[in-house]
Motif scaffolding. Structure first.
Motif, PDB file in Angstrom:
ATOM      1  N   GLN A 162      78.856  37.250  62.674  1.00  0.00           N
ATOM      2  CA  GLN A 162      77.593  37.765  62.014  1.00  0.00           C
ATOM      3  C   GLN A 162      77.965  38.421  61.066  1.00  0.00           C
ATOM      4  O   GLN A 162      77.068  38.509  59.748  1.00  0.00           O
ATOM      5  CB  GLN A 162      76.601  38.119  63.093  1.00  0.00           C
ATOM      6  N   LYS A 163      78.584  39.543  61.289  1.00  0.00           N
ATOM      7  CA  LYS A 163      78.812  40.664  60.329  1.00  0.00           C
ATOM      8  C   LYS A 163      79.727  40.152  59.033  1.00  0.00           C
ATOM      9  O   LYS A 163      79.207  40.249  57.922  1.00  0.00           O
ATOM     10  CB  LYS A 163      79.650  41.850  60.921  1.00  0.00           C
ATOM     11  N   LEU A 164      80.642  39.064  59.326  1.00  0.00           N
ATOM     12  CA  LEU A 164      81.302  38.502  58.256  1.00  0.00           C
ATOM     13  C   LEU A 164      80.397  37.556  57.589  1.00  0.00           C
ATOM     14  O   LEU A 164      80.602  37.842  56.210  1.00  0.00           O
ATOM     15  CB  LEU A 164      82.473  37.532  58.857  1.00  0.00           C
ATOM     16  N   MET A 165      79.574  36.847  57.797  1.00  0.00           N
ATOM     17  CA  MET A 165      78.468  35.909  57.250  1.00  0.00           C
ATOM     18  C   MET A 165      77.594  36.845  56.192  1.00  0.00           C
ATOM     19  O   MET A 165      77.528  36.870  55.351  1.00  0.00           O
ATOM     20  CB  MET A 165      77.968  35.059  58.086  1.00  0.00           C
ATOM     21  N   LYS A 166      77.353  38.054  56.880  1.00  0.00           N
ATOM     22  CA  LYS A 166      76.390  38.868  56.094  1.00  0.00           C
ATOM     23  C   LYS A 166      77.024  39.507  55.232  1.00  0.00           C
ATOM     24  O   LYS A 166      76.859  39.708  53.901  1.00  0.00           O
ATOM     25  CB  LYS A 166      75.589  39.947  57.192  1.00  0.00           C
ATOM     26  N   ASP A 167      78.334  40.189  55.221  1.00  0.00           N
ATOM     27  CA  ASP A 167      79.259  40.864  54.191  1.00  0.00           C
ATOM     28  C   ASP A 167      79.313  39.668  53.002  1.00  0.00           C
ATOM     29  O   ASP A 167      79.338  39.990  51.873  1.00  0.00           O
ATOM     30  CB  ASP A 167      80.430  41.168  54.896  1.00  0.00           C
ATOM     31  N   ILE A 168      79.713  38.708  53.436  1.00  0.00           N
ATOM     32  CA  ILE A 168      80.098  37.383  52.409  1.00  0.00           C
ATOM     33  C   ILE A 168      78.860  37.135  51.570  1.00  0.00           C
ATOM     34  O   ILE A 168      79.028  37.259  50.404  1.00  0.00           O
ATOM     35  CB  ILE A 168      80.604  36.110  53.010  1.00  0.00           C
ATOM     36  N   ASN A 169      77.721  37.075  52.263  1.00  0.00           N
ATOM     37  CA  ASN A 169      76.296  36.924  51.397  1.00  0.00           C
ATOM     38  C   ASN A 169      76.049  38.070  50.480  1.00  0.00           C
ATOM     39  O   ASN A 169      75.603  38.034  49.430  1.00  0.00           O
ATOM     40  CB  ASN A 169      75.209  36.631  52.601  1.00  0.00           C
ATOM     41  N   GLY A 170      76.477  39.325  51.042  1.00  0.00           N
ATOM     42  CA  GLY A 170      76.434  40.445  50.048  1.00  0.00           C
ATOM     43  C   GLY A 170      77.355  40.148  48.918  1.00  0.00           C
ATOM     44  O   GLY A 170      76.800  40.556  47.790  1.00  0.00           O
TER      45      GLY A 170
ATOM     46  N   ALA B 279      84.452  31.567  38.425  1.00  0.00           N
ATOM     47  CA  ALA B 279      85.676  31.212  38.986  1.00  0.00           C
ATOM     48  C   ALA B 279      85.681  31.774  40.447  1.00  0.00           C
ATOM     49  O   ALA B 279      86.315  31.101  41.511  1.00  0.00           O
ATOM     50  CB  ALA B 279      86.903  31.700  38.234  1.00  0.00           C
ATOM     51  N   VAL B 280      85.598  33.137  40.658  1.00  0.00           N
ATOM     52  CA  VAL B 280      85.621  33.716  41.851  1.00  0.00           C
ATOM     53  C   VAL B 280      84.605  33.212  42.960  1.00  0.00           C
ATOM     54  O   VAL B 280      84.727  32.839  44.125  1.00  0.00           O
ATOM     55  CB  VAL B 280      85.382  35.337  41.657  1.00  0.00           C
ATOM     56  N   LEU B 281      83.297  32.781  42.429  1.00  0.00           N
ATOM     57  CA  LEU B 281      82.440  32.325  43.087  1.00  0.00           C
ATOM     58  C   LEU B 281      82.613  30.757  43.632  1.00  0.00           C
ATOM     59  O   LEU B 281      82.333  30.501  44.786  1.00  0.00           O
ATOM     60  CB  LEU B 281      80.981  32.149  42.450  1.00  0.00           C
ATOM     61  N   ARG B 282      83.287  30.060  42.666  1.00  0.00           N
ATOM     62  CA  ARG B 282      83.862  28.743  43.190  1.00  0.00           C
ATOM     63  C   ARG B 282      84.869  28.918  44.367  1.00  0.00           C
ATOM     64  O   ARG B 282      84.864  28.141  45.411  1.00  0.00           O
ATOM     65  CB  ARG B 282      84.663  28.028  42.089  1.00  0.00           C
ATOM     66  N   GLU B 283      85.803  29.874  44.206  1.00  0.00           N
ATOM     67  CA  GLU B 283      86.781  29.922  45.114  1.00  0.00           C
ATOM     68  C   GLU B 283      86.275  30.391  46.506  1.00  0.00           C
ATOM     69  O   GLU B 283      86.806  29.973  47.501  1.00  0.00           O
ATOM     70  CB  GLU B 283      87.963  30.996  44.687  1.00  0.00           C
ATOM     71  N   MET B 284      85.493  31.460  46.339  1.00  0.00           N
ATOM     72  CA  MET B 284      84.917  31.841  47.751  1.00  0.00           C
ATOM     73  C   MET B 284      84.252  30.949  48.520  1.00  0.00           C
ATOM     74  O   MET B 284      84.260  31.122  49.495  1.00  0.00           O
ATOM     75  CB  MET B 284      84.281  33.239  47.452  1.00  0.00           C
ATOM     76  N   THR B 285      83.704  30.104  47.950  1.00  0.00           N
ATOM     77  CA  THR B 285      82.818  29.076  48.423  1.00  0.00           C
ATOM     78  C   THR B 285      83.834  28.180  49.516  1.00  0.00           C
ATOM     79  O   THR B 285      83.384  27.949  50.435  1.00  0.00           O
ATOM     80  CB  THR B 285      82.111  28.159  47.355  1.00  0.00           C
ATOM     81  N   GLY B 286      84.926  27.688  48.633  1.00  0.00           N
ATOM     82  CA  GLY B 286      85.776  27.068  49.556  1.00  0.00           C
ATOM     83  C   GLY B 286      86.522  27.802  50.651  1.00  0.00           C
ATOM     84  O   GLY B 286      86.653  27.291  51.804  1.00  0.00           O
ATOM     85  N   ILE B 287      87.039  28.957  50.327  1.00  0.00           N
ATOM     86  CA  ILE B 287      87.573  30.002  51.087  1.00  0.00           C
ATOM     87  C   ILE B 287      86.884  30.449  52.374  1.00  0.00           C
ATOM     88  O   ILE B 287      87.453  30.268  53.506  1.00  0.00           O
ATOM     89  CB  ILE B 287      88.137  31.096  50.425  1.00  0.00           C
ATOM     90  N   PHE B 288      85.607  30.552  52.254  1.00  0.00           N
ATOM     91  CA  PHE B 288      84.596  31.083  53.431  1.00  0.00           C
ATOM     92  C   PHE B 288      83.859  30.050  53.829  1.00  0.00           C
ATOM     93  O   PHE B 288      82.752  30.230  54.775  1.00  0.00           O
ATOM     94  CB  PHE B 288      84.019  32.161  52.887  1.00  0.00           C
ATOM     95  N   ASP B 289      84.039  28.750  53.575  1.00  0.00           N
ATOM     96  CA  ASP B 289      83.245  27.493  54.082  1.00  0.00           C
ATOM     97  C   ASP B 289      81.541  27.790  53.969  1.00  0.00           C
ATOM     98  O   ASP B 289      81.051  27.734  54.723  1.00  0.00           O
ATOM     99  CB  ASP B 289      83.406  27.564  55.640  1.00  0.00           C
ATOM    100  N   LEU B 290      81.475  28.252  52.631  1.00  0.00           N
ATOM    101  CA  LEU B 290      80.019  28.342  52.352  1.00  0.00           C
ATOM    102  C   LEU B 290      79.448  26.922  51.898  1.00  0.00           C
ATOM    103  O   LEU B 290      79.969  25.762  51.618  1.00  0.00           O
ATOM    104  CB  LEU B 290      79.817  29.288  51.042  1.00  0.00           C
ATOM    105  N   TRP B 291      78.243  27.137  51.687  1.00  0.00           N
ATOM    106  CA  TRP B 291      77.368  25.757  51.162  1.00  0.00           C
ATOM    107  C   TRP B 291      77.982  25.459  49.744  1.00  0.00           C
ATOM    108  O   TRP B 291      77.931  26.166  48.748  1.00  0.00           O
ATOM    109  CB  TRP B 291      75.965  26.255  51.250  1.00  0.00           C
ATOM    110  N   ASP B 292      78.202  23.998  49.787  1.00  0.00           N
ATOM    111  CA  ASP B 292      78.780  23.576  48.621  1.00  0.00           C
ATOM    112  C   ASP B 292      78.016  23.824  47.182  1.00  0.00           C
ATOM    113  O   ASP B 292      78.628  24.114  46.323  1.00  0.00           O
ATOM    114  CB  ASP B 292      79.199  22.047  48.702  1.00  0.00           C
ATOM    115  N   TYR B 293      76.810  23.842  47.394  1.00  0.00           N
ATOM    116  CA  TYR B 293      75.786  24.209  46.477  1.00  0.00           C
ATOM    117  C   TYR B 293      76.136  25.657  45.598  1.00  0.00           C
ATOM    118  O   TYR B 293      76.044  25.698  44.538  1.00  0.00           O
ATOM    119  CB  TYR B 293      74.340  24.233  46.902  1.00  0.00           C
ATOM    120  N   CYS B 294      76.792  26.514  46.356  1.00  0.00           N
ATOM    121  CA  CYS B 294      76.762  27.820  45.930  1.00  0.00           C
ATOM    122  C   CYS B 294      77.976  27.900  45.052  1.00  0.00           C
ATOM    123  O   CYS B 294      78.007  28.619  43.981  1.00  0.00           O
ATOM    124  CB  CYS B 294      77.255  28.683  47.052  1.00  0.00           C
ATOM    125  N   ALA B 295      79.012  26.923  44.775  1.00  0.00           N
ATOM    126  CA  ALA B 295      80.255  26.832  43.983  1.00  0.00           C
ATOM    127  C   ALA B 295      79.733  26.723  42.606  1.00  0.00           C
ATOM    128  O   ALA B 295      80.651  27.053  41.483  1.00  0.00           O
ATOM    129  CB  ALA B 295      80.985  25.618  44.588  1.00  0.00           C
TER     130      ALA B 295
END
Length: 301
Positions: free
Chosen positions: A157-165, A191-207
């Motif tokens: 939960q902390k990881l997800m919150k930190d990533i969203n921040g 480019a960082v936003l694209r990369e972190m979407t994949g690295i942190f398994d985020l919603w594809d839309y965010c990329a």
């Protein structure tokens, strides 16, 4: 004479932040020239003068704690006992910020002595949001007690919150770069936003968010349309964070609808609204109208 004793003796219960800061500097100077024993003596004298000033109590305890790290413990003084008593006093302050900071310091001391029950009881009185993060403190407690099954979901939960921040900060930074005309820097952030979407398994839309912001700022119709054709379908794809090892232990919130399908109608409306002039450049692209119709049909399914 209708004059109370406090007024007669010019008694002062509180000190201003400036006065407290000046006193902390005085303690530092005393420790540098005469050692921590002198600093402790000055601190105790000041606290006897202002016994009910909780901000002074906490600030003094924190300063003395730091001085011990730099200059060593004072001779003839049970420094740890003194500091703990000060933190206990500050923890009872009516000022929530002062009380919570003191409780965090006490938590650290209890953890250091492996007094886990006292530490856990202290956590119960802390609000969810503290300067040091109640979640982080709870994780450290569970880890020290080897309560791995309880530590895992909190850590995720902390990881997800930190990533969203981080994601939110990157989008703000990208917007600032665009406002300043720093396109190259904005592209790096995207480019960082694209990369972190994949690295942190985020919603594809965010990329696609960063790239779309850049295309909109530059009124690049070809690039904007190309991104839109990927971004909106990705928005309709339901995000399944629990399938990722990063979030698999977070308690599931059963929700039948995809959040993208809830947000999509407003986005489509903005894209087609003539008053939303930021998107005028897209409406002139061949195929835009047909694409919008297609997305509306997919939204109904």
């Amino acid at each position: 004479m209708d004059t109370d004793l406090n007024t007669l003796l010019s008694f002062q219960e509180e000190l201003s932040d400036q006065e407290i800061g000046a006193f902390q500097n005085e303690l530092l100077a005393a420790a540098e020239t005469e050692g921590t024993q002198k600093a402790f003596a000055l601190a105790m004298e000041k606290l006897r003068e202002f016994p009910s000033c909780d901000t002074l109590v906490l600030s003094t305890a924190l300063t003395l704690e730091g001085l011990i790290c730099f200059y060593g413990k004072p001779d003839g003084v049970e420094a740890e006992d003194v500091l703990e008593r000060l933190y206990v006093q500050a923890a009872g302050s009516a000022d929530a910020l002062t009380a919570n900071q003191a409780k965090v310091m006490l938590f650290s001391k209890y953890m250091g002595r492996q007094e886990y029950e006292r530490a856990e009881k202290l956590l119960e009185g802390l609000p969810e949001e503290t300067a040091n993060g109640k979640n982080r403190l709870q994780i450290s407690l569970y880890t020290a007690q080897e309560r791995w099954e309880e530590a895992a979901p909190l850590t995720q939960q902390k990881l997800m919150k930190d990533i969203n921040g981080v994601q939110s900060s990157l989008l703000s930074l990208l917007d600032i770069d665009l406002k300043l005309g720093r396109i190259d820097e904005a592209k790096q952030v995207a480019a960082v936003l694209r990369e972190m979407t994949g690295i942190f398994d985020l919603w594809d839309y965010c990329a696609y968010l960063g790239d779309f912001e850049i295309a909109t700022a530059q009124k690049d119709a070809a690039a904007g349309m190309k991104i839109l054709e990927k971004m909106l379908p990705a928005m309709l794809k339901k995000w399944e964070p629990y399938s990722s090892a990063l979030y698999s232990r977070i308690p599931r919130k059963e929700n039948g609808r995809n959040i993208g399908s809830l947000l999509m109608p407003r986005i489509l409306e903005d894209l087609e609204n003539p008053e939303a002039q930021d998107f005028d450049f897209l409406r002139e692209v061949p195929g835009f109208t047909e694409f919008m119709k297609d997305m509306k049909e997919k939204l109904k399914k």
